[in-house]
Design an enzyme around this catalytic site. Structure first.
Site, short mmCIF file in Angstrom:
data_model
loop_
_atom_site.label_atom_id
_atom_site.label_comp_id
_atom_site.label_asym_id
_atom_site.label_seq_id
_atom_site.Cartn_x
_atom_site.Cartn_y
_atom_site.Cartn_z
N SER A 40 -34.77 15.18 13.07
CA SER A 40 -33.53 15.32 13.85
C SER A 40 -32.53 14.32 13.29
O SER A 40 -32.17 13.34 13.91
CB SER A 40 -33.79 15.07 15.33
OG SER A 40 -34.26 13.76 15.57
N HIS A 154 -39.29 17.71 17.63
CA HIS A 154 -40.58 17.19 17.16
C HIS A 154 -41.78 17.95 17.70
O HIS A 154 -42.91 17.58 17.43
CB HIS A 154 -40.72 15.71 17.52
CG HIS A 154 -39.75 14.83 16.81
ND1 HIS A 154 -39.52 13.53 17.16
CD2 HIS A 154 -38.93 15.08 15.75
CE1 HIS A 154 -38.61 13.01 16.35
NE2 HIS A 154 -38.23 13.92 15.50
N GLN A 162 -36.51 14.75 23.43
CA GLN A 162 -37.38 14.58 22.26
C GLN A 162 -38.52 13.57 22.46
O GLN A 162 -39.63 13.78 22.00
CB GLN A 162 -36.51 14.15 21.07
CG GLN A 162 -37.22 13.96 19.75
CD GLN A 162 -36.25 13.60 18.64
OE1 GLN A 162 -35.60 14.46 18.09
NE2 GLN A 162 -36.12 12.31 18.34
N GLU A 163 -38.23 12.44 23.13
CA GLU A 163 -39.22 11.36 23.19
C GLU A 163 -39.32 10.72 24.57
O GLU A 163 -38.29 10.42 25.20
CB GLU A 163 -38.86 10.26 22.16
CG GLU A 163 -38.72 10.80 20.76
CD GLU A 163 -38.26 9.76 19.74
OE1 GLU A 163 -38.31 8.55 20.03
OE2 GLU A 163 -37.83 10.18 18.66
N GLU A 204 -44.74 12.76 16.11
CA GLU A 204 -44.96 11.32 16.17
C GLU A 204 -46.26 10.97 16.88
O GLU A 204 -46.46 9.82 17.29
CB GLU A 204 -43.74 10.64 16.83
CG GLU A 204 -42.47 10.92 16.03
CD GLU A 204 -41.26 10.13 16.50
OE1 GLU A 204 -41.33 9.49 17.56
OE2 GLU A 204 -40.25 10.15 15.78
N ASP A 242 -35.74 9.09 24.51
CA ASP A 242 -34.77 9.49 23.50
C ASP A 242 -34.54 10.99 23.68
O ASP A 242 -35.26 11.80 23.10
CB ASP A 242 -35.28 9.19 22.08
CG ASP A 242 -34.29 9.64 21.00
OD1 ASP A 242 -33.19 10.12 21.37
OD2 ASP A 242 -34.61 9.50 19.81
N GLU A 284 -31.78 6.61 24.69
CA GLU A 284 -31.24 6.72 23.32
C GLU A 284 -30.62 8.09 23.11
O GLU A 284 -31.16 9.10 23.56
CB GLU A 284 -32.41 6.50 22.34
CG GLU A 284 -32.06 6.66 20.87
CD GLU A 284 -33.30 6.48 20.00
OE1 GLU A 284 -34.20 5.69 20.37
OE2 GLU A 284 -33.39 7.15 18.96
N ASP A 311 -28.38 6.20 18.05
CA ASP A 311 -29.19 6.45 16.84
C ASP A 311 -28.37 7.36 15.90
O ASP A 311 -27.70 6.88 14.99
CB ASP A 311 -30.52 7.08 17.25
CG ASP A 311 -31.32 7.65 16.09
OD1 ASP A 311 -31.02 7.32 14.93
OD2 ASP A 311 -32.27 8.44 16.32
N LYS A 336 -32.67 2.10 11.49
CA LYS A 336 -33.57 2.83 10.59
C LYS A 336 -33.08 2.62 9.16
O LYS A 336 -32.02 3.14 8.78
CB LYS A 336 -33.50 4.33 10.90
CG LYS A 336 -34.06 4.77 12.24
CD LYS A 336 -33.65 6.22 12.51
CE LYS A 336 -34.46 6.85 13.63
NZ LYS A 336 -33.90 8.18 14.02
N HIS A 364 -39.07 3.68 13.19
CA HIS A 364 -39.66 4.56 12.16
C HIS A 364 -38.86 5.87 12.10
O HIS A 364 -37.87 6.02 12.83
CB HIS A 364 -41.10 4.86 12.55
CG HIS A 364 -41.21 5.70 13.79
ND1 HIS A 364 -42.26 6.51 14.06
CD2 HIS A 364 -40.33 5.86 14.83
CE1 HIS A 364 -42.06 7.14 15.21
NE2 HIS A 364 -40.89 6.76 15.70
N ARG A 365 -39.32 6.83 11.30
CA ARG A 365 -38.81 8.21 11.33
C ARG A 365 -39.94 9.14 11.77
O ARG A 365 -41.11 8.77 11.75
CB ARG A 365 -38.31 8.65 9.94
CG ARG A 365 -37.17 7.84 9.36
CD ARG A 365 -36.01 7.65 10.29
NE ARG A 365 -35.37 8.87 10.76
CZ ARG A 365 -34.19 9.34 10.36
NH1 ARG A 365 -33.53 8.68 9.41
NH2 ARG A 365 -33.65 10.44 10.86
N SER A 366 -39.59 10.37 12.13
CA SER A 366 -40.64 11.30 12.55
C SER A 366 -41.55 11.68 11.38
O SER A 366 -42.73 11.95 11.56
CB SER A 366 -40.03 12.54 13.20
OG SER A 366 -39.07 13.13 12.35
N LYS A 387 -39.83 0.93 17.80
CA LYS A 387 -40.54 2.17 18.15
C LYS A 387 -41.15 2.75 16.90
O LYS A 387 -40.53 2.79 15.84
CB LYS A 387 -39.62 3.16 18.87
CG LYS A 387 -38.49 3.77 18.07
CD LYS A 387 -37.85 4.95 18.85
CE LYS A 387 -36.96 5.79 17.97
NZ LYS A 387 -36.42 6.98 18.66
P1 PGA Z 1 -36.11 11.64 13.33
O1 PGA Z 1 -36.18 11.31 14.88
O2 PGA Z 1 -36.86 10.62 12.57
O3 PGA Z 1 -36.73 13.02 13.27
O4 PGA Z 1 -34.64 11.67 12.99
C1 PGA Z 1 -36.35 10.02 15.38
C2 PGA Z 1 -35.30 9.69 16.41
O5 PGA Z 1 -34.46 10.55 16.76
O6 PGA Z 1 -35.26 8.57 16.88
ZN ZN Z 2 -33.36 9.02 18.12
#
Ligand code: PGA
Ligand code: ZN
Length: 423
Positions: A40, A154, A162-163, A204, A242, A284, A311, A336, A364-366, A387
């Protein structure tokens, strides 16, 4: 000095290629690094170089590998580099684009991380201690934010957000925080099995059952925390989300959640109801990356009671963070390294956020590798929060295990959020 540069492609945690770099230093030591990859991704991120064509659905990285072994190797070995800043600046100059599109941010970030390790090696110190000295930051072991329920881009379930993360804010140490995260993850596994029979995992490592909406997800999470005997509360085990609102934005300040379209004001109210009902410490990307009006509304309504993290909004870009500070978009920033493409750019982003009294969370990244650089980055810059996905799967636990290793190696580094960041 760098005497040799090697690069190749390796698989990331989603089974797509990514760039791995090895630098050989004058004394024969080698340092390695590899690049993560988002799913994303934000529109304004530095750009990965991908091969196109048929192999790996076009996601091959032979061109990015060639950037490292060709032009970037020439720069690295051309002279001894006195500072990381100079080297990163030279790579950006060489690329010549605004967003590292020519050489590839996936190539440049891997080189920059390997170079950081090289500088630490030459200085005879750990990467976290070297970063602490470079940035003048007090070291701190960060509160881990374990992403245990996955949705959005994800996962394949219908969940819009998403999270869903648990953050053991009240733990006494990193080691205890990791134990709490793992215990909650296992308690959640049992509840998911009971209620859904089976459930897939998201990218993740969090569970991805067919939860209908964020309320159901948060209820499940609070129950799982309770199962472990821990307390779901902002100063004990807090929850962070998130939503990654790009994923359910309909454009023009409209958002679709659980089948209903909300305007900006209604979405703010939706989040306020979640804040009233659950121990949320952090939200987030509650609004889309270009919905500045939405960010403003949310900030004005909730910045006194919750951390609001940008983000996709900031993409770890110091200039965008500065703009967000001036316009009142958020009170925190996600960090990131591969969004901006160099370690220097990453440290600049943290510095600007600090100047503006915005908190940072390292991320991190996904799509990940077992590279654990972000653990040292979080400790060395002392941001207090990280995270790295679920407390399971090799590429996720590599970071958490590095944090507990640092804690064991360096007694005396405090654990926890920095002052005034309880929420
Ligand atoms: P991404 O997602 O690594 O797939 O961009 C992580 C996030 O949105 O924090
Ligand atoms: Zn994010």
């Amino acid at each position: 000095t760098v005497s040799a540069v090697a690069a190749r492609h390796i698989l990331d945690s989603r089974g797509y290629p990514t760039v791995a770099v090895r630098l050989t230093l004058g004394d024969g030591t080698t340092v390695d690094a590899s690049a993560p990859a988002g799913a994303s991704t934000g529109e304004f991120e530095a750009v990965e170089l991908r091969d196109g064509g048929d192999a790996f659905s076009g996601r091959g990285v032979h061109k990015a590998v060639a950037s490292v072994t060709g032009e970037l190797a020439e720069v690295l070995t051309s002279r001894p580099w006195a500072t990381l800043h100079d080297l990163d600046a030279a790579m950006i100059d060489l690329d010549g684009t605004e967003n590292l599109a020519r050489l590839g941010a996936n190539a440049v970030v891997a080189v920059s991380i390997a170079a950081t390790r090289a500088f630490a090696h030459v200085a005879g110190t750990s990467v976290h201690a070297w970063l602490s000295r470079l940035t003048g930051s007090a070291e701190r072991l960060p509160v881990p934010h374990f992403n245990v329920l996955n949705g959005g881009a994800h996962a394949a379930n219908p969940l819009d957000f998403q999270e869903f993360m648990v953050a053991p804010v009240g733990a006494a140490s990193e080691d205890e925080a990791v134990r709490m995260g793992a215990e909650i993850y296992h308690a959640l596994a049992a509840r998911v099995k009971q209620s859904f029979g089976t459930a897939g995992l998201g990218d993740e490592g969090g569970f991805a059952p067919d939860l209908a909406n964020p309320h159901e997800a948060l209820d499940l999470l609070v129950a799982a925390i309770g199962d472990t005997g821990l307390t779901a509360a902002v100063d004990q085990v807090a929850i962070a989300i998130d939503p990654a609102a790009n994923g359910f934005s309909q454009g023009e300040g409209r958002y679709r959640i659980d089948g209903t379209v909300l305007d900006r004001g209604q979405l703010v109210e939706y989040y306020e109801r979640l804040l009233d009902a659950y121990p949320l410490r952090s939200v987030e990307d509650g609004f889309a990356e270009d919905d500045y009006e939405g960010w403003r509304l949310m900030f004005d309504a909730t910045c006194h009671r919750v951390q609001l993290v940008g983000d996709d909004l900031y993409v770890t870009d110091a200039r965008r963070i500065e703009e967000g500070a001036l316009r009142g978009w958020s009170n925190a920033v996600l960090i990131k390294p591969n969004q901006i493409g160099t370690v220097t750019g990453t440290l600049d982003a943290i510095a600007v956020a600090r100047e503006r009294n915005m908190r940072c969370m390292v991320s991190h990244r996904s799509g990940e590798t077992t590279d654990d650089f972000i653990a040292d980055l979080a400790v060395g810059t002392g941001v207090g929060q990280i995270k790295s996905g679920a407390p399971a799967r090799g590429e996720r636990v590599a970071k958490y295990n590095r944090l507990t290793e640092i804690e064991a190696d360096c007694p005396g580094i405090p654990y926890g959020l920095t002052e005034g960041t309880a929420r």
